[in-house]
Design a protein around this motif. Structure first.
Motif, PDB file in Angstrom:
ATOM      1  N   THR A 104       2.419  -0.512 -13.999  1.00  0.00           N
ATOM      2  CA  THR A 104       1.750  -1.798 -13.841  1.00  0.00           C
ATOM      3  C   THR A 104       1.373  -1.945 -12.369  1.00  0.00           C
ATOM      4  N   VAL A 105       0.160  -2.402 -12.105  1.00  0.00           N
ATOM      5  CA  VAL A 105      -0.290  -2.593 -10.720  1.00  0.00           C
ATOM      6  C   VAL A 105      -0.667  -4.060 -10.528  1.00  0.00           C
ATOM      7  N   LEU A 106       0.006  -4.715  -9.594  1.00  0.00           N
ATOM      8  CA  LEU A 106      -0.284  -6.106  -9.253  1.00  0.00           C
ATOM      9  C   LEU A 106      -1.067  -6.135  -7.947  1.00  0.00           C
ATOM     10  N   ARG A 107      -2.005  -7.085  -7.842  1.00  0.00           N
ATOM     11  CA  ARG A 107      -2.925  -7.088  -6.705  1.00  0.00           C
ATOM     12  C   ARG A 107      -2.914  -8.446  -6.006  1.00  0.00           C
ATOM     13  N   PRO A 108      -2.216  -8.539  -4.887  1.00  0.00           N
ATOM     14  CA  PRO A 108      -2.298  -9.792  -4.126  1.00  0.00           C
ATOM     15  C   PRO A 108      -3.687  -9.914  -3.486  1.00  0.00           C
ATOM     16  N   THR A 109      -3.978 -11.068  -2.924  1.00  0.00           N
ATOM     17  CA  THR A 109      -5.220 -11.230  -2.181  1.00  0.00           C
ATOM     18  C   THR A 109      -5.272 -10.178  -1.080  1.00  0.00           C
ATOM     19  N   PRO A 110      -6.362  -9.419  -0.969  1.00  0.00           N
ATOM     20  CA  PRO A 110      -6.415  -8.357   0.044  1.00  0.00           C
ATOM     21  C   PRO A 110      -6.177  -8.879   1.455  1.00  0.00           C
ATOM     22  N   SER A 111      -5.579  -8.048   2.267  1.00  0.00           N
ATOM     23  CA  SER A 111      -5.357  -8.375   3.665  1.00  0.00           C
ATOM     24  C   SER A 111      -6.691  -8.529   4.395  1.00  0.00           C
ATOM     25  N   SER A 112      -6.733  -9.424   5.367  1.00  0.00           N
ATOM     26  CA  SER A 112      -7.954  -9.570   6.173  1.00  0.00           C
ATOM     27  C   SER A 112      -8.208  -8.342   7.025  1.00  0.00           C
ATOM     28  N   GLY A 113      -7.168  -7.486   7.176  1.00  0.00           N
ATOM     29  CA  GLY A 113      -7.336  -6.249   7.931  1.00  0.00           C
ATOM     30  C   GLY A 113      -7.869  -5.097   7.111  1.00  0.00           C
ATOM     31  N   ALA A 114      -8.028  -5.304   5.796  1.00  0.00           N
ATOM     32  CA  ALA A 114      -8.544  -4.246   4.935  1.00  0.00           C
ATOM     33  C   ALA A 114     -10.066  -4.226   4.962  1.00  0.00           C
ATOM     34  N   PRO A 115     -10.691  -3.044   4.884  1.00  0.00           N
ATOM     35  CA  PRO A 115     -12.144  -2.980   4.804  1.00  0.00           C
ATOM     36  C   PRO A 115     -12.666  -3.754   3.598  1.00  0.00           C
ATOM     37  N   GLU A 116     -13.886  -4.226   3.697  1.00  0.00           N
ATOM     38  CA  GLU A 116     -14.509  -4.990   2.617  1.00  0.00           C
ATOM     39  C   GLU A 116     -14.464  -4.210   1.305  1.00  0.00           C
ATOM     40  N   ILE A 175       2.385  -0.632  -1.488  1.00  0.00           N
ATOM     41  CA  ILE A 175       1.492   0.263  -0.766  1.00  0.00           C
ATOM     42  C   ILE A 175       0.529  -0.589   0.046  1.00  0.00           C
ATOM     43  N   PHE A 176       0.538  -0.383   1.353  1.00  0.00           N
ATOM     44  CA  PHE A 176      -0.211  -1.220   2.294  1.00  0.00           C
ATOM     45  C   PHE A 176      -0.786  -0.284   3.349  1.00  0.00           C
ATOM     46  N   VAL A 177      -2.041   0.116   3.185  1.00  0.00           N
ATOM     47  CA  VAL A 177      -2.599   1.184   4.021  1.00  0.00           C
ATOM     48  C   VAL A 177      -3.375   0.672   5.229  1.00  0.00           C
ATOM     49  N   ASN A 178      -3.371  -0.636   5.451  1.00  0.00           N
ATOM     50  CA  ASN A 178      -3.990  -1.201   6.649  1.00  0.00           C
ATOM     51  C   ASN A 178      -3.065  -2.252   7.258  1.00  0.00           C
ATOM     52  N   CYS A 179      -1.792  -1.889   7.418  1.00  0.00           N
ATOM     53  CA  CYS A 179      -0.831  -2.856   7.945  1.00  0.00           C
ATOM     54  C   CYS A 179      -1.054  -3.123   9.430  1.00  0.00           C
ATOM     55  N   GLY A 180      -1.640  -2.160  10.148  1.00  0.00           N
ATOM     56  CA  GLY A 180      -2.021  -2.380  11.537  1.00  0.00           C
ATOM     57  C   GLY A 180      -0.988  -2.040  12.581  1.00  0.00           C
ATOM     58  N   PHE A 181       0.297  -1.915  12.201  1.00  0.00           N
ATOM     59  CA  PHE A 181       1.315  -1.754  13.245  1.00  0.00           C
ATOM     60  C   PHE A 181       2.003  -0.402  13.267  1.00  0.00           C
ATOM     61  N   GLY A 182       1.922   0.370  12.208  1.00  0.00           N
ATOM     62  CA  GLY A 182       2.612   1.651  12.222  1.00  0.00           C
ATOM     63  C   GLY A 182       2.668   2.290  10.848  1.00  0.00           C
ATOM     64  N   TYR A 183       3.280   3.466  10.796  1.00  0.00           N
ATOM     65  CA  TYR A 183       3.458   4.217   9.561  1.00  0.00           C
ATOM     66  C   TYR A 183       4.918   4.096   9.151  1.00  0.00           C
ATOM     67  N   GLN A 184       5.163   3.516   7.988  1.00  0.00           N
ATOM     68  CA  GLN A 184       6.527   3.325   7.513  1.00  0.00           C
ATOM     69  C   GLN A 184       6.660   3.808   6.068  1.00  0.00           C
ATOM     70  N   VAL A 185       7.691   4.575   5.826  1.00  0.00           N
ATOM     71  CA  VAL A 185       8.050   4.987   4.475  1.00  0.00           C
ATOM     72  C   VAL A 185       9.532   4.699   4.308  1.00  0.00           C
ATOM     73  N   GLN A 186       9.854   3.816   3.379  1.00  0.00           N
ATOM     74  CA  GLN A 186      11.233   3.392   3.182  1.00  0.00           C
ATOM     75  C   GLN A 186      11.561   3.378   1.694  1.00  0.00           C
ATOM     76  N   ALA A 187      12.832   3.564   1.394  1.00  0.00           N
ATOM     77  CA  ALA A 187      13.277   3.512   0.001  1.00  0.00           C
ATOM     78  C   ALA A 187      14.693   2.967  -0.060  1.00  0.00           C
ATOM     79  N   GLU A 188      14.949   2.141  -1.054  1.00  0.00           N
ATOM     80  CA  GLU A 188      16.294   1.608  -1.284  1.00  0.00           C
ATOM     81  C   GLU A 188      16.644   1.753  -2.758  1.00  0.00           C
ATOM     82  N   ALA A 189      17.731   2.459  -3.014  1.00  0.00           N
ATOM     83  CA  ALA A 189      18.237   2.600  -4.378  1.00  0.00           C
ATOM     84  C   ALA A 189      19.262   1.513  -4.641  1.00  0.00           C
ATOM     85  N   VAL A 190      19.050   0.760  -5.711  1.00  0.00           N
ATOM     86  CA  VAL A 190      19.985  -0.287  -6.124  1.00  0.00           C
ATOM     87  C   VAL A 190      20.708   0.221  -7.369  1.00  0.00           C
ATOM     88  N   CYS A 191      22.005   0.403  -7.257  1.00  0.00           N
ATOM     89  CA  CYS A 191      22.786   1.002  -8.333  1.00  0.00           C
ATOM     90  C   CYS A 191      23.862   0.028  -8.821  1.00  0.00           C
TER      91      CYS A 191
END
Length: 339
Positions: free
Chosen positions: A196-208, A230-246
């Motif tokens: 399932t893919v949910l789509r918030p209002t696009p960031s103002s930093g994203a291309p048209e 997934i946020f490919v125009n965050c503007g501040f850096g490259y981050q890859v994070q993961a949290e497993a909830v068990c």
């Protein structure tokens, strides 16, 4: 190949990824050398080859793979060119490290998998480099001990400073979330059954016109959920994070706090700016593992089944993005070679 001699590798594709692999093989890892490079841009191939002793330049992959100096193939060309290169390597029974995607779609990935199956033995390691990242390896090992109990959820964040000019909304799934698809399958040991893919209002930093960010929910056959921001125009850096909830605890990676400074009334650290910085060691370890296994006559790491499964999940994800709602993943039966 004489196992005492370096493994002769043909690198197909000399763009950013391929050129970096040429550098890695030539200067970083052991047990291999770049015997040939291939690129449709002849000048670029010649320029890359000129910096490596004994390396030849080609515009035709089959010509390079036919060289007696070539013992193995590393494919780093664009995704649509992978199938032909893989089948050419199979025709010569050459071992292959193929950058992701295995191929751009599930149908072609299935053809490649079936062609390898027909050989009767594995020949391909797919380049899902996160499986070689120290933090992901530690998380996988911890989950494997059972100390935290059964995994219930996996939260993933994948952020880029800015997207390339050619990036499309569907590429957020097929080119970026593809990594989270693979680590979800690998960390949890589950197949993904629906997206399932949910789509918030696009960031103002994203291309048209670019639907960025997106929130992706993956369901698995083991009853766990994995979500991806997934946020490919965050503007501040490259981050890859993961949290497993068990059931009995959680574990998180990717915070990037190896160095924290305190000065002038402030504390903080740095944020990587792209994947070459964040996963540099993972790429080194991935290629070294492939070379070592190949020299032993083995094939390890992510298989063509993993490449096919990722392609099938991403196709379902793109449909979910475009059509809305929950889309089930259509997977073929897993062949015996990958069981």
């Amino acid at each position: 190949m004489n196992r005492r001699e370096p493994l002769g590798i043909a690198v197909i594709g000399t763009g950013r990824m391929g050129a970096d692999h040429v550098r890695r093989i030539d200067r970083v890892i052991s047990g291999a050398r770049v015997a040939a490079v291939v690129d449709v841009d002849e000048e670029r191939a010649r320029t890359v080859a000129a910096g490596v002793d004994g390396c030849t330049a080609h515009t035709d992959a089959d010509e390079a793979m036919a060289s007696p100096d070539v013992d193995a193939v590393l494919i780093a060309s664009s995704g649509p060119a992978h199938e032909a290169a893989l089948l050419g390597a199979f025709a010569r029974d050459l071992p292959v490290l193929c950058e992701k995607p295995l191929t751009p779609d599930a149908a072609s990935a299935l053809r490649v998998m079936e062609a390898e199956q027909a050989l009767g033995h594995r020949r391909v390691q797919v380049g899902f480099m996160r499986r070689y990242d120290t933090e992901y390896v530690r998380l996988k090992a911890l989950l494997g001990t059972g100390q935290l109990g059964r995994p219930l959820m996996l939260h993933n964040r994948h952020r880029n400073v800015a997207s390339p000019s050619f990036f499309t909304s569907s590429m957020l799934i097929s080119d970026s979330v593809a990594h989270e698809v693979d680590v979800t399958r690998w960390l949890l040991g589950h197949e993904i059954t629906a997206v399932t893919v949910l789509r918030p209002t696009p960031s103002s930093g994203a291309p048209e016109g670019l639907r960025d960010p997106q929130f992706v929910v993956l369901e698995t056959d083991g009853g766990a959920l994995s979500d991806v921001e997934i946020f490919v125009n965050c503007g501040f850096g490259y981050q890859v994070q993961a949290e497993a909830v068990c059931e009995r605890g959680t574990a998180r990676i990717g915070d990037g706090h190896q160095l924290v400074t305190n000065m002038a009334g402030r504390w903080g650290g740095t944020i990587a700016q792209d994947w070459t910085e964040r996963f540099a060691q993972a790429y080194d370890d991935e290629v070294q593992a492939w070379v070592d296994a190949t020299r032993r006559g083995e094939v390890t790491g992510p298989s063509t089944w993993d490449g096919y499964a990722a392609a099938a999940v991403c196709e379902a994800g793109v449909r979910a993005l475009e059509q809305g709602g929950r889309v089930e993943v259509d997977l073929a039966d897993k062949p015996p070679l990958y069981s």
